[in-house]
Scaffold this active site. Structure first.
Site, PDB file in Angstrom:
ATOM      1  N   SER A 120       0.852  -1.181   0.000  1.00  0.00           N
ATOM      2  CA  SER A 120       0.000   0.000   0.000  1.00  0.00           C
ATOM      3  C   SER A 120       0.891   1.235   0.000  1.00  0.00           C
ATOM      4  O   SER A 120       2.097   1.132  -0.222  1.00  0.00           O
ATOM      5  CB  SER A 120      -0.922  -0.017   1.218  1.00  0.00           C
ATOM      6  OG  SER A 120      -0.157  -0.130   2.401  1.00  0.00           O
ATOM      7  N   LYS A 152      -3.842   9.916  -8.516  1.00  0.00           N
ATOM      8  CA  LYS A 152      -4.264   8.756  -7.718  1.00  0.00           C
ATOM      9  C   LYS A 152      -5.710   8.432  -8.091  1.00  0.00           C
ATOM     10  O   LYS A 152      -6.641   9.117  -7.676  1.00  0.00           O
ATOM     11  CB  LYS A 152      -4.138   9.040  -6.227  1.00  0.00           C
ATOM     12  CG  LYS A 152      -4.377   7.818  -5.348  1.00  0.00           C
ATOM     13  CD  LYS A 152      -4.112   8.139  -3.885  1.00  0.00           C
ATOM     14  CE  LYS A 152      -4.275   6.893  -3.035  1.00  0.00           C
ATOM     15  NZ  LYS A 152      -5.659   6.349  -3.103  1.00  0.00           N
ATOM     16  N   LYS A 329       6.407   9.351  -6.719  1.00  0.00           N
ATOM     17  CA  LYS A 329       7.354   8.236  -6.659  1.00  0.00           C
ATOM     18  C   LYS A 329       8.755   8.725  -7.012  1.00  0.00           C
ATOM     19  O   LYS A 329       8.915   9.545  -7.924  1.00  0.00           O
ATOM     20  CB  LYS A 329       6.961   7.135  -7.654  1.00  0.00           C
ATOM     21  CG  LYS A 329       5.568   6.556  -7.445  1.00  0.00           C
ATOM     22  CD  LYS A 329       5.223   5.542  -8.527  1.00  0.00           C
ATOM     23  CE  LYS A 329       3.827   4.968  -8.317  1.00  0.00           C
ATOM     24  NZ  LYS A 329       3.454   4.002  -9.382  1.00  0.00           N
ATOM     25  N   CYS A 447     -44.105  12.888  16.723  1.00  0.00           N
ATOM     26  CA  CYS A 447     -43.277  11.872  16.064  1.00  0.00           C
ATOM     27  C   CYS A 447     -43.840  11.571  14.678  1.00  0.00           C
ATOM     28  O   CYS A 447     -45.033  11.294  14.540  1.00  0.00           O
ATOM     29  CB  CYS A 447     -43.248  10.603  16.908  1.00  0.00           C
ATOM     30  SG  CYS A 447     -42.401   9.218  16.102  1.00  0.00           S
ATOM     31  N   CYS A 466     -38.850  10.990  20.814  1.00  0.00           N
ATOM     32  CA  CYS A 466     -40.166  10.368  20.923  1.00  0.00           C
ATOM     33  C   CYS A 466     -40.135   9.476  22.160  1.00  0.00           C
ATOM     34  O   CYS A 466     -39.364   8.510  22.200  1.00  0.00           O
ATOM     35  CB  CYS A 466     -40.481   9.549  19.678  1.00  0.00           C
ATOM     36  SG  CYS A 466     -41.968   8.528  19.848  1.00  0.00           S
ATOM     37  N   CYS A 472     -43.418   2.768  19.347  1.00  0.00           N
ATOM     38  CA  CYS A 472     -43.149   3.521  18.114  1.00  0.00           C
ATOM     39  C   CYS A 472     -42.517   2.594  17.078  1.00  0.00           C
ATOM     40  O   CYS A 472     -41.432   2.039  17.298  1.00  0.00           O
ATOM     41  CB  CYS A 472     -42.218   4.693  18.406  1.00  0.00           C
ATOM     42  SG  CYS A 472     -41.724   5.603  16.929  1.00  0.00           S
TER      43      CYS A 472
END
Length: 727
Positions: A120, A152, A329, A447, A466, A472
């Site tokens: 990586s 990239k 690089k 609600c 609520c 609910c």
């Protein structure tokens, strides 16, 4: 080659599939099979000539961007080639430009080792970090260097293996050592030749691994999504994920129907080719018939590199593909060898990552959603806009106070960003363009799911909730969805649609009923039964998942209970300190708060949760259904990490992130999420990110995976001896 041309990769799949169907039927109808020797010599010569011409023109068009014939002329050559293969099936071979994998398609994605590991990259997030990297490079090599800069690409890493110029295998990056075999799918991509070309300067090597990135062009991704919407199908969320999904299709014909592209950016193992510069390897890649980014540039100083990075930061939307930074690089291969690599990344390369993107769009509406603990959260509904590589149409606004604080009105043009390139956030309005049609958001008083009057849980609380937590349906749905997640019971097939189906059919009322589900109950839902009335495959998987979930460790059970403030970290501490749900339920607030990282707020929330009758009923039902309510303690494990804060970052090969944290806490340590002065060790795996950089900066001992094993088995003193050398 226009998009209407069958030779264009965006449209060629249907054309080729029809040709294959025709060839198959003719071959099956033939009384005798024709061998290559039976094909007239003139036809064989014409076929070989056509193959060579088509390859050459594809190379000039797709790689050099300088076609020498018109689209129509190319189409005539391609069609003639297909016709010859249709008339004489014996001519077809895997190297033909028209190759389509026929018959029954099956890609098992077998795990295969890379010949040379795919590392990586370390990251830099600001100019100072890049300058520091350049200083380290030049201090190490004792001289200045040249720096190759390339965009990239936000795509999927791929590794191609060519032997004597012929494509032998294509692997995904995987864990860097082992990838998935996607050769059949990669063969359908126009940017990946089955046979490398070559020149006198750059002959084809005996063996070479070629690394690159698979992606969608921005315009072709938009066209693909438009065609999906037109067909009544949901569009893809972003190019990177859809490219990865398209490459991993089990049917290569699906992959072929998607306009996937590939740009090469490096070499792995090679025999018969030793470039002196990274840039020379790119020249060779072009000569071999592969695409390399046209935006690659070799520069001499860090100021030139930063100027190049700044340019692309301002013009990132002008590239053909999504980009999230610039890779830098060292160009000289001899210097690359001297610099070497750490266990996770080359020291001669770094990725400069751009900050999150911002964009403006229209705020169409502000709506509210109910969460699992009853919190009612306003969210922005916006005209879809492209930000940081994905299309954003919604963003959280947290609470009514935040809406007022940001000063946004419905109808505003608003500035949004994706914090960390992941979470969309509304920053504020563009006040200067208001025309008077905008209107204020009014926070509802009831609600939206059950109609109960909203209220603050306590005085001074900015959130409205609520209070109808048991009945609910919005809260019940969210709790069930959350407990199925990866940080709780990890029930793979129980997504949002599945939860809604269970509630709608009435086979569960709340989470307490979940582990009582059986085949008879699932057959009452349309989602988990087939058209003939039997249990669906996913229905069977759900029952199997539920059975497995009963054996999850105690901390996951705690997370699944949706106790306010109790996430994975607090749950692990409570599970480690008390060992069973019974002991947690019996503990006082003072005893609960004594756990490191718990404190009085979480302790109060736990105590209040267990004081509710229907909460305890959930625990009773789960226990009777066989859910494990206590962890088995291994008294032989020494707690030699007691009091130590340890950070794990990156991907480890032998442990999942959760397993590593559990092992730390089982030995008395604290699995912290960030690096600070209190951090004793930082454990790094693949792609560790900024936590590793901060550890180096703060001189915190860094352990690789072997060092982590020493820490677990022998303790901190031995681990200090096994720490990686300071950079």
């Amino acid at each position: 080659m226009t998009s209407n041309d069958p030779a264009d990769p965006a449209d060629r799949a249907e054309f080729d599939d029809a040709a294959v169907a025709g060839m198959t039927s003719e071959a099956e109808a033939g009384a005798t099979a024709e061998g290559v020797e039976d094909v007239p010599a003139g036809v064989r010569e014409r076929y070989a000539d056509l193959v060579e011409q088509v390859r050459a023109h594809q190379f000039r068009y797709y790689v050099l961007d300088s076609p020498t014939i018109s689209d129509g002329e190319f189409d005539e050559l391609f069609t003639e080639l297909q016709t010859l293969e249709s008339d004489h099936p014996a001519l077809r071979d895997p190297d033909s430009p028209t190759q389509v994998v026929g018959g029954t398609f099956s890609t098992d994605f077998t795990a295969v080792d890379h010949l040379e590991r795919m590392l990586s990259l370390d990251n830099a997030f600001d100019p100072d970090e890049l300058r520091a990297w350049v200083e380290r490079v030049e201090r190490e090599v004792g001289s200045s260097a040249h720096y190759l800069c390339e965009l990239k690409i936000d795509g999927l890493a791929i590794n191609l293996l060519y032997r004597d110029g012929k494509l032998e295998r294509a692997l995904t990056r995987g864990d860097g050592r082992t990838g998935e075999d996607v050769t059949l799918n990669v063969r359908t991509m126009d940017d990946v030749p089955d046979q490398l070309t070559g020149t006198d300067e750059y002959p084809v090597p005996a063996l070479v691994e070629i690394r690159g990135e698979v992606f969608f062009r921005v315009d072709e991704f938009a066209q693909l999504n438009a065609s999906l919407v037109e067909a009544g199908k949901p569009p893809f969320a972003n190019p990177r994920n859809s490219a990865a999904g398209s490459l991993r299709q089990k049917d290569p014909r699906v992959t072929k129907s998607r306009p996937l592209r590939m740009i090469c950016h490096g070499l792995g193992k090679r025999e018969g080719f030793e470039p002196k510069q990274q840039s020379e390897s790119y020249a060779a890649l072009r000569a071999w018939g592969l695409r390399v980014s046209p935006h690659t540039k070799v520069l001499s100083t860090v100021d030139e590199v930063l100027e190049h990075i700044d340019y692309w930061g301002k013009h990132r939307n002008s590239a053909e593909h999504e980009i999230d930074g610039v890779v830098v690089k060292v160009d000289e291969v001899s210097l690359q060898r001297r610099l070497g690599a750490t266990s996770r990344a080359p020291r001669w390369s770094i990725a400069y990552k751009y900050p999150p993107e911002q964009a403006t769009t229209r705020l169409l509406d502000i709506q509210v959603a109910v969460g699992r603990t009853g919190r009612v959260t306003p969210y922005a509904v916006m005209e879809p806009v492209k930000v940081a590589g994905s299309t954003v149409a919604r963003a959280t606004l947290h609470n009514a106070d935040q809406v007022r604080h940001k000063g946004v009105l419905i109808g505003d043009r608003v500035v949004i960003r994706k914090a960390g390139d992941v979470i969309p956030e509304v920053l504020g309005p563009v006040v200067d363009v208001r025309d008077g049609s905008e209107r204020e958001f009014v926070m509802p008083t009831e609600c939206p799911d059950c109609g109960t009057a909203l209220a603050h849980q306590k005085e001074g609380d900015v959130d409205l909730r609520c209070p109808n937590s048991h009945n609910c349906i919005g809260q019940r749905r969210e709790r069930l969805f959350q407990l199925a997640g990866r940080k709780a019971f990890d029930i793979e097939v129980l997504g949002y649609e599945g939860v809604s189906a269970l509630l709608s059919a009435g086979v569960v009322f709340d989470e307490g009923d979940l582990f009582d589900l059986n085949e008879e109950a699932l057959l009452k839902t349309t989602l988990f039964r087939t058209d003939d009335g039997s249990l669906s495959v996913n229905g069977g998987k759900l029952l199997a998942n539920l059975e497995s979930a009963k054996q999850q460790p105690l901390w996951r059970v705690l997370v699944a209970l949706s106790i306010r403030h109790v996430g994975p970290i607090a749950a692990r501490v409570l599970a480690r300190e008390f060992g069973s749900l019974d002991r947690i339920q019996e503990a006082s607030e003072e005893e609960l708060a004594a756990g490191e990282g718990v404190g009085p707020t979480i302790a109060t929330a736990v105590r209040e949760w267990f004081d509710v009758d229907w909460h305890r009923e959930i625990v009773r039902k789960w226990s009777e259904a066989g859910v494990r309510m206590a962890d088995e303690r291994d008294e032989s494990i020494e707690r030699h990490l007691t009091g130590l804060s340890i950070v794990v970052t990156g991907s480890l090969e032998g442990f999942s992130r959760d397993e590593a944290k559990e092992l730390i806490m089982a030995r008395g340590g604290r699995a912290a999420g960030s690096v600070s002065k209190k951090t004793a060790f930082v454990v790094v795996g693949e792609s560790p990110g900024s936590k590793y950089d901060k550890a180096v900066q703060m001189k915190v001992p860094v352990l690789d995976e072997d060092g982590f094993r020493v820490l677990l088995e022998q303790g901190p003193e031995a681990a200090a001896e096994a720490a990686l050398p300071a950079e």
